[in-house]
Design a protein around this motif. Structure first.
Motif, PDB file in Angstrom:
ATOM      1  N   ILE A  56       0.869  -1.174   0.000  1.00  0.00           N
ATOM      2  CA  ILE A  56       0.000   0.000   0.000  1.00  0.00           C
ATOM      3  C   ILE A  56       0.904   1.222   0.000  1.00  0.00           C
ATOM      4  CG2 ILE A  56      -1.975   1.147   1.070  1.00  0.00           C
ATOM      5  CD1 ILE A  56      -2.453  -1.362   2.685  1.00  0.00           C
ATOM      6  N   GLY A  57       1.183   1.754  -1.185  1.00  0.00           N
ATOM      7  CA  GLY A  57       2.115   2.872  -1.278  1.00  0.00           C
ATOM      8  C   GLY A  57       3.467   2.487  -0.698  1.00  0.00           C
ATOM      9  N   ASP A  95      -6.373   3.252   6.006  1.00  0.00           N
ATOM     10  CA  ASP A  95      -5.621   4.070   5.064  1.00  0.00           C
ATOM     11  C   ASP A  95      -4.223   4.299   5.631  1.00  0.00           C
ATOM     12  OD1 ASP A  95      -7.924   4.207   3.569  1.00  0.00           O
ATOM     13  OD2 ASP A  95      -8.458   6.237   4.225  1.00  0.00           O
ATOM     14  N   ILE A 107      -2.349   9.298   2.555  1.00  0.00           N
ATOM     15  CA  ILE A 107      -1.530   9.307   1.343  1.00  0.00           C
ATOM     16  C   ILE A 107      -1.828   8.091   0.461  1.00  0.00           C
ATOM     17  CG2 ILE A 107       0.316  10.681   2.371  1.00  0.00           C
ATOM     18  CD1 ILE A 107       1.857   8.154   2.916  1.00  0.00           C
ATOM     19  N   GLU A 108      -2.483   7.053   1.044  1.00  0.00           N
ATOM     20  CA  GLU A 108      -2.892   5.880   0.273  1.00  0.00           C
ATOM     21  C   GLU A 108      -4.155   5.302   0.908  1.00  0.00           C
ATOM     22  OE1 GLU A 108      -1.730   4.536  -2.478  1.00  0.00           O
ATOM     23  OE2 GLU A 108       0.128   5.722  -2.708  1.00  0.00           O
ATOM     24  N   LYS A 109      -5.075   4.847   0.069  1.00  0.00           N
ATOM     25  CA  LYS A 109      -6.279   4.194   0.574  1.00  0.00           C
ATOM     26  C   LYS A 109      -5.945   2.775   1.052  1.00  0.00           C
ATOM     27  CE  LYS A 109      -9.930   5.525   0.408  1.00  0.00           C
ATOM     28  NZ  LYS A 109     -10.710   6.256   1.462  1.00  0.00           N
ATOM     29  N   LYS A 136      -6.449  -1.306   1.752  1.00  0.00           N
ATOM     30  CA  LYS A 136      -6.740  -2.406   0.827  1.00  0.00           C
ATOM     31  C   LYS A 136      -7.306  -3.602   1.603  1.00  0.00           C
ATOM     32  CE  LYS A 136      -3.307  -1.359  -2.762  1.00  0.00           C
ATOM     33  NZ  LYS A 136      -2.175  -1.900  -3.565  1.00  0.00           N
TER      34      LYS A 136
END
Length: 227
Positions: A93-94, A207, A217-219, A221
């Motif tokens: 995730i990012g 997140d 900064i990233e959703k 998952k």
């Protein structure tokens, strides 16, 4: 005579250079092998450190339980393995890499000194089933971030658990400094899921936030592990 002497000197010089090159090559090979060996050892030590078991005061160590029905007992109580899977998942995730593995369902009979502790999690605090899994979290960025590896956990029978339901309390949720790696276990008491009917669990992460947790900064998952 002088001619033969000069030829002999030339042969000795060439032979000496060849031996020198062979010795240098052997030394370089030994150095490279030693460096490679040290590099592999460092990697193994790093992996060992990352995967090192963290003793948990709320429940016995379950690492020795491999087959269904295996039991282990210590001063914290008695655990019996009722379900397990070799399924594992890695998620990016990012800047965050998450690994989920070693999923097990245990039947647990806590020792008397832990009954009050579990009363806040279940009304069957003297005997219950719980699900546990190992989590590894790595921050690959150069900034401090904030993330929860499990925001919501749902069993195949529809039972929902949030991060506040984790009773191992190994501080796997929250901040990670640049390059930091966290590893440990999460555990959730099951009250509506029959271990014999359990097919899978799904995990939704939070997140990924900046340090101040004001901006994502990233959703998050979702990932599924099957029994």
């Amino acid at each position: 005579m002088i001619k033969w002497l000069l030829m002999l000197i030339a042969i000795l010089v060439v032979f000496g250079c060849a031996r020198h090159d062979e010795n240098a090559e052997a030394e370089n090979g030994a150095v490279n092998s030693e460096q490679k060996g040290k590099g592999m050892q460092a990697i193994k030590e790093e992996e060992k450190e990352v995967d090192q078991y963290i003793n948990n005061p709320q429940a016995p160590d379950t690492r020795s339980l491999k087959e269904i029905g295996d039991t282990y007992e210590d001063e914290d109580g008695k655990v019996t393995l009722v379900a397990s899977t070799d399924d594992s998942k890695r998620l990016e995730i990012g800047p965050i890499e998450l690994t989920y593995k070693n999923l097990k369902v245990m039947e647990y009979r806590p020792a008397l000194h832990l009954i009050d502790y579990f009363h806040q999690f279940t009304h069957h605090e003297d005997r219950f089933n719980y699900l546990k899994l190992q989590v590894k979290i790595q921050n690959k960025s150069e900034q401090t971030i904030n993330v929860a590896p499990v925001s919501v956990l749902e069993t195949s029978e529809g039972e929902l658990k949030g991060f506040e339901d984790d009773f191992y309390l190994q501080e796997l949720h929250g901040k990670l400094s640049p390059g930091q790696v966290k590893t440990g276990e999460l555990a959730y008491i099951l009250e509506k899921s029959d271990p014999e009917q359990l097919n899978s669990i799904s995990i939704t992460t939070s997140d990924v936030y900046e340090d101040n947790k004001q901006q994502a900064i990233e959703k998050g998952k979702k990932v599924e592990l099957a029994f």
